[in-house]
Scaffold this motif. Structure first.
Motif, PDB file in Angstrom:
ATOM      1  N   TRP A 124       3.232   0.563  -3.586  1.00  0.00           N
ATOM      2  CA  TRP A 124       2.475   0.600  -4.995  1.00  0.00           C
ATOM      3  C   TRP A 124       1.267   0.613  -5.565  1.00  0.00           C
ATOM      4  O   TRP A 124       0.956   0.565  -6.312  1.00  0.00           O
ATOM      5  CB  TRP A 124       2.578  -1.122  -5.410  1.00  0.00           C
ATOM      6  N   LEU A 125       0.291   1.212  -3.918  1.00  0.00           N
ATOM      7  CA  LEU A 125      -1.213   1.304  -4.116  1.00  0.00           C
ATOM      8  C   LEU A 125      -1.857   2.554  -4.716  1.00  0.00           C
ATOM      9  O   LEU A 125      -2.367   2.665  -6.013  1.00  0.00           O
ATOM     10  CB  LEU A 125      -1.661   1.539  -2.535  1.00  0.00           C
ATOM     11  N   VAL A 155      -9.011   4.002  -0.307  1.00  0.00           N
ATOM     12  CA  VAL A 155      -7.282   4.206  -1.106  1.00  0.00           C
ATOM     13  C   VAL A 155      -6.424   4.976  -0.536  1.00  0.00           C
ATOM     14  O   VAL A 155      -5.921   5.162   0.204  1.00  0.00           O
ATOM     15  CB  VAL A 155      -7.997   3.799  -2.352  1.00  0.00           C
ATOM     16  N   SER A 160       0.733  -1.265  -0.137  1.00  0.00           N
ATOM     17  CA  SER A 160       0.169  -0.126   0.177  1.00  0.00           C
ATOM     18  C   SER A 160       0.677   1.465   0.021  1.00  0.00           C
ATOM     19  O   SER A 160       0.591   1.991  -0.414  1.00  0.00           O
ATOM     20  CB  SER A 160      -1.614   0.222   1.294  1.00  0.00           C
ATOM     21  N   ILE A 162      -3.537   4.718   1.814  1.00  0.00           N
ATOM     22  CA  ILE A 162      -2.357   5.223   1.480  1.00  0.00           C
ATOM     23  C   ILE A 162      -1.430   5.453   2.603  1.00  0.00           C
ATOM     24  O   ILE A 162      -0.360   5.750   3.281  1.00  0.00           O
ATOM     25  CB  ILE A 162      -1.583   5.822   0.283  1.00  0.00           C
ATOM     26  N   ALA A 172      -2.391   2.324  -9.070  1.00  0.00           N
ATOM     27  CA  ALA A 172      -3.614   1.022  -8.792  1.00  0.00           C
ATOM     28  C   ALA A 172      -4.453   2.804  -9.457  1.00  0.00           C
ATOM     29  O   ALA A 172      -5.090   3.057  -9.562  1.00  0.00           O
ATOM     30  CB  ALA A 172      -4.105  -0.166  -7.448  1.00  0.00           C
TER      31      ALA A 172
END
Length: 190
Positions: free
Chosen positions: A29-30, A128, A26, A132, A33
């Protein structure tokens, strides 16, 4: 208080490998996305010829990035791993801690998508962004205040664009229904 909150959250790091792996993912890399989802939403909006909202999302990002960069240049707070013993789960360059660039981008895109494009997607992306932000604290590279500052920068950036996109307020003009009709010279009644 900032360090106390950091210690409370970062103190959980290193205990359960599966949770640490999720937080590392998270934290690193999140955001990609989130960028991908926003790119698809922007593409859909462009395809539907909704250009003004797309420009507003972009303008929000530019303002947030400029603000975060400016604050980062003057901030003297170093990252937690530079001045404390922490559970640092990911490698990171030393430097200014405030604000978190990852959290600034995530919160700004989430709020801008919610305000200008698709409210429901904005809520989903907001969750999200929160993940993060929390994960950046968990892995030991940011303090809670860095994440809060990022969220505030996002709110202010989106608010500035929202107000600016409305343009100047027109002077008050009475609508047609409230005006007294003007009678023609030939329209005389006894």
């Amino acid at each position: 208080m900032n360090y106390g909150l950091f210690e409370a959250l970062n103190g959980f790091a290193g205990r359960v490998d599966g949770i640490d792996d999720l937080m590392e993912f998270s934290a690193v890399w999140l955001i990609y996305a989130l960028f991908a989802v926003v790119a698809v939403l922007v593409a859909i909006a462009v395809w539907r010829r909704r250009l003004r909202p797309v420009i507003a999302v972009g303008a929000s990002g530019v303002i947030a990035f400029a603000t975060a960069t400016l604050i980062g240049r003057f901030d003297t707070e170093v990252r937690p791993f530079q001045s404390h013993t922490v559970h640092q789960l990911i490698a990171h360059e030393p430097g200014s801690s405030l604000p978190s660039d990852h959290a600034t981008a995530a919160f700004t895109l989430a709020l801008a998508v919610g305000a200008f494009l698709y409210r429901r997607w904005g809520l989903i992306l907001g969750v999200v962004a929160l993940v993060i932000g929390v994960s950046r604290i968990w892995v030991g590279v940011h303090y809670p205040a860095d994440i809060v500052a990022a969220a505030l920068i996002a709110v202010l950036s989106v608010a500035v664009v929202n107000v600016a996109s409305r343009g100047p307020r027109p002077r008050h003009r009475p609508d047609a229904a409230s005006r007294t009709p003007i009678r023609a010279a030939t329209d005389v009644t006894p």
